[in-house]
Design an enzyme around this catalytic site. Structure first.
Site, short mmCIF file in Angstrom:
data_model
loop_
_atom_site.label_atom_id
_atom_site.label_comp_id
_atom_site.label_asym_id
_atom_site.label_seq_id
_atom_site.Cartn_x
_atom_site.Cartn_y
_atom_site.Cartn_z
N ASP B 31 0.78 -1.30 0.05
CA ASP B 31 -0.06 0.01 -0.11
C ASP B 31 0.75 1.30 -0.06
O ASP B 31 1.78 1.34 0.69
CB ASP B 31 -0.92 -0.07 1.31
CG ASP B 31 -1.71 -1.04 1.43
OD1 ASP B 31 -1.75 -2.06 0.66
OD2 ASP B 31 -2.18 -1.15 2.77
N GLU B 211 -10.39 -2.49 4.57
CA GLU B 211 -8.88 -1.81 4.79
C GLU B 211 -9.00 -0.37 4.16
O GLU B 211 -9.73 -0.26 3.28
CB GLU B 211 -7.89 -2.82 4.05
CG GLU B 211 -7.68 -4.19 4.94
CD GLU B 211 -6.46 -4.74 4.49
OE1 GLU B 211 -5.85 -5.54 5.35
OE2 GLU B 211 -6.01 -4.63 3.43
#
Lengths: 513, 513
Positions: B31, B211
């Site tokens: 990420d 998430e």
């Protein structure tokens, strides 16, 4: 009825024609319509969107018709309803049994369980309206109601009525799609002829348009409670490409459907499960039964079958269950179980209790007669540090000219997901929308005494379709596949990429009728 | 900081390493984190989930760091934040610029535009907490706050804070995921240290867990209005398999996010677009800029790159627009446009005005230096009765040992859909989750004077990633692809399966830096 002279092959013994999935003898089929159970005759009726004049969709469009004693073996009937004009179509709709003769279409000579009324969309180039037709012979031939249409809002995108009797409020309820406004409209009526709009419902993935809604009261497992499930078909524009079904769980008071949460749930994780419809008039103790069209508009008109196109899924029994979707949360979810009728014969090929799988352990079964399989395995996952931890089932064709073809399905420990890979190197797999790989994540079904996760995998392989049911139906993956000419599934082999990760119990049966 | 001695190759000249998509020089990346713009230095900062010790995810996990003057060419910096223990991870989070020194971390010696505070999740085997670290040198090195954690609810599934200043209510807002309860939690604070829970938001596709949420005020095109967009990442369990991002459009009053409708919208229609984050502190006139991790947890750890794994998407500029998604309905939808920075040089290879495409018409371009392309075509669809009506762009590798490899993308008139097919017969395509075909449906962008539908297609091909933008960014399709060793994209060919369906205007450029 306008059925043009048929120019198509009438062969029904094609090697890739499914055995226990309904296919039209010839011509084109899409959505299931008017599904109902005749309690008096103990016969299941299936109608479907039918073009008898070609193997692609086209007008005039009919309600094709087939009947079954057990939901597995179907007998073709002559098309039941057709349009008056060649440029029109009898589009999707449903059938109700008008036990109390609310319509006045029946007299005492017709048994209450056989007072069959079809509610369908008449599609013309000007608009789509909702029309009625009734049957005095238990669903084989129909008379169109002289007062048609019964619902006309002057729209070209207004279709797919699904009707049921709502006992608590003593009325017929219709759900249908105001397709391009993304509204499921809920109407009420006391006689099927005059309808009032109660409410609109919108939610979930939109895609291009809404189609084929359904509203069904579904029992919650191990409980006397029920919830209402709203089914909704989208085409095109679903995430996997093209057409697919989603559903919502909630409350219905006879006027408004209120979902319990804002979750968007997929009904099936494969590419070929569309326009699901539940059967009408099924005795409660038999469950909530229904089926879907096992294809996808992205390629349905192009699949390489000969003389006919498309199959239905097998019928499924539906319940709701609180399913753990991760360690912290359970969600009330649809559970689907396949119905295999009494005419389906099982010949056991493999029946093996739990054993540790090694890299060279193979469970290998050949269905020598039919090429149709039922596969059932339960497995525990042991902790190992091996890199590739996959349990794989390969579905292998007969050998021809030294070549075999196969597709595969299995479970990958790293991702905790099940997969189906129908990528076969043949002409049809060049179609840019015939996606090879689909997958579904499910949490373990349960844990054994030592804490090892347990999963269940069940599949039906039927010539050119694979239906996978995970964890007793907590998720399903339905995919068609097309081996090259002359190749047909003949054997299945279960194997593993690792030496001691899986402990597997397996049962494999050959299915015949 | 605990960076073990690196055992990996440090080669950065791999043939399949993207040119204008950020990749770590070596090691593992997932990420994007802490994206922000330093207005004083005019520098873009990108941090990211980083394992410098291996090419797969693992602990200890760091915030890797890179900087850029133009969002296209990135300079590697030393990892910015690392855990105190080898079994811990500095998980995803964001950075804010604390102009007014609400934290008290800064004095007058630090320019208000460089008062950098990181808010991230500290992951330990016991729990996940939200911690702060601040930088006195504009984001290169960080000091952990002695009062950490600033938010601890004693949960192992509580992460990915994205923080911004909400001017109307004079407070910091944090959105983060109570992952396995499917809650985006919205907290408020005046000093980044003490937080109160304002509300929870749940919607859309659930999958296994939530998430990386994000909440951003996005301008509506051709209007002075804005709406708030809630971004949400799901992994695993998205319909296409594995990880993907969805978003919701609505209103935010500083306490509660209320979506305008119950629609579930996908952010990207490919398999490789996850954990999107918007840059902080970007001047309004520069737009809403952000980027995503261009991979999928189903196979991210296994993709065949050497010494490094994963790339980011290019940065995108985001607006909202009322887009016709069918003839009857417009929906406020995200529009994404790629940012190509000033260091990117374009060499024109093809620039051709509208011309009718025949079966033998080819637009053929070779990028001889970089193998990196920008492709832009606009096309009208004429009415024809031909059966196969596809406009296809093939991306072809160099020839090696008499072999070439290719992927393709295009438009199919029958389904009205765009597709990407990355199915290449090589070792990695055997991975059971590396789906070959993805697609997106968009309605025509506009109609010409004679009523012919017009579509726009724009793509960036960068070694092993293809980003497609349809109709000026109304839908995007992001997919990585992996040709065999020694094969790299070299040329693109635009062709059609039909003789007079498409009228095409095309521009193709080679991109270099």
């Amino acid at each position: 009825m306008i059925v043009k002279e048929r120019q198509l092959s009438t062969t029904s013994d094609d090697v890739n024609r499914p055995l226990i999935h309904y296919t039209p003898n010839y011509g084109w089929m899409n959505d299931p319509n008017g599904l109902f159970y005749d309690k008096k005759a103990a016969v299941w009726h299936m109608y479907y969107q039918y073009n008898p004049n070609d193997t692609v969709w086209g007008l005039p469009l009919y309600w094709g018709h087939a009947t079954s004693k057990d939901l597995s073996v179907w007998e073709d009937q002559v098309p039941a309803i057709g349009p008056d004009n060649d440029n029109d179509g009898i589009f999707s709709g449903s059938i109700v049994v008008d036990h109390n003769n609310t319509t006045g279409f029946f007299d005492d000579s017709i048994h209450p369980d056989q007072r069959v009324v079809a509610i369908y969309t008449l599609h013309t180039s000007e608009k789509q309206t909702q029309d009625l037709a009734y049957s005095l012979d238990g669903g084989y031939t129909f008379t169109k109601y002289s007062g048609n249409p019964v619902l006309d809002v002057n729209s070209t995108q207004f279709r797919d009525p699904k009707v049921f009797w709502h006992e608590p409020t003593n009325q017929w309820i219709m759900v249908l799609a105001k397709s391009q406004e993304f509204k499921i409209q809920i109407f009420g009526s006391i006689d099927l002829k005059s309808w009032s709009l109660h409410s609109n419902f919108s939610s979930g993935l939109y895609g291009f348009q809404y189609e084929c809604p359904g509203l069904v009261e579904v029992p919650i497992e191990n409980s006397t409670e029920t919830k209402w499930v709203m089914f909704l078909a989208i085409n095109p524009g679903m995430p996997l490409g093209g057409s697919a079904n989603q559903y919502f769980v909630g409350h219905f008071d006879g006027f408004t459907f209120v979902p319990d949460d804002t979750q968007t749930r997929l009904q099936d994780w494969g590419k070929d499960y569309y326009a699901f419809q539940a059967f009408s008039d099924v005795p409660k103790e038999m469950g909530v039964l229904g089926l879907a069209w096992a294809s996808n508009w992205q390629y349905a008109n192009k699949v390489p079958t000969s003389g006919w196109r498309s199959s239905m899924s097998v019928a499924r029994n539906h319940t709701l269950k609180n399913i753990a979707i991760n360690p912290e949360t359970k969600v009330l979810s649809l559970v689907q179980k396949p119905v295999l009728g009494s005419t389906v014969q099982k010949t056991n090929l493999i029946d093996q209790d739990f054993c540790i799988f090694g890299k060279n352990t193979l469970v290998n079964a050949t269905a020598s007669q039919s090429g149709v399989f039922e596969i059932d395995f339960t497995f525990k996952v042991h902790k190992t540090t091996e890199l590739q931890k996959t349990l794989e089932l390969e579905i292998i064709s007969n050998t021809k000219d030294g070549k075999t073809e196969s597709i595969r399905t299995g479970f990958d420990v790293d991702g905790g997901s099940f997969y189906v890979d129908r990528g076969i190197d043949n002409a049809f797999n060049k179609n840019p929308f015939f996606t090879d790989k689909t997958s579904a994540y499910v949490d373990p079904m349960e844990y054994d005494d030592s804490g090892l996760p347990i999963y269940k995998f069940y599949a039906i392989v039927d010539k050119n379709i694979l239906e996978v049911y995970l964890n007793d139906g907590a998720a399903t993956l339905t995919n068609t596949f097309f081996m090259s000419d002359g190749f047909t599934p003949e054997s299945v082999v279960l194997s593993s990429t690792c030496s001691s990760t899986f402990e597997v119990k397996s049962e494999i049966n050959e299915l015949t009728i």
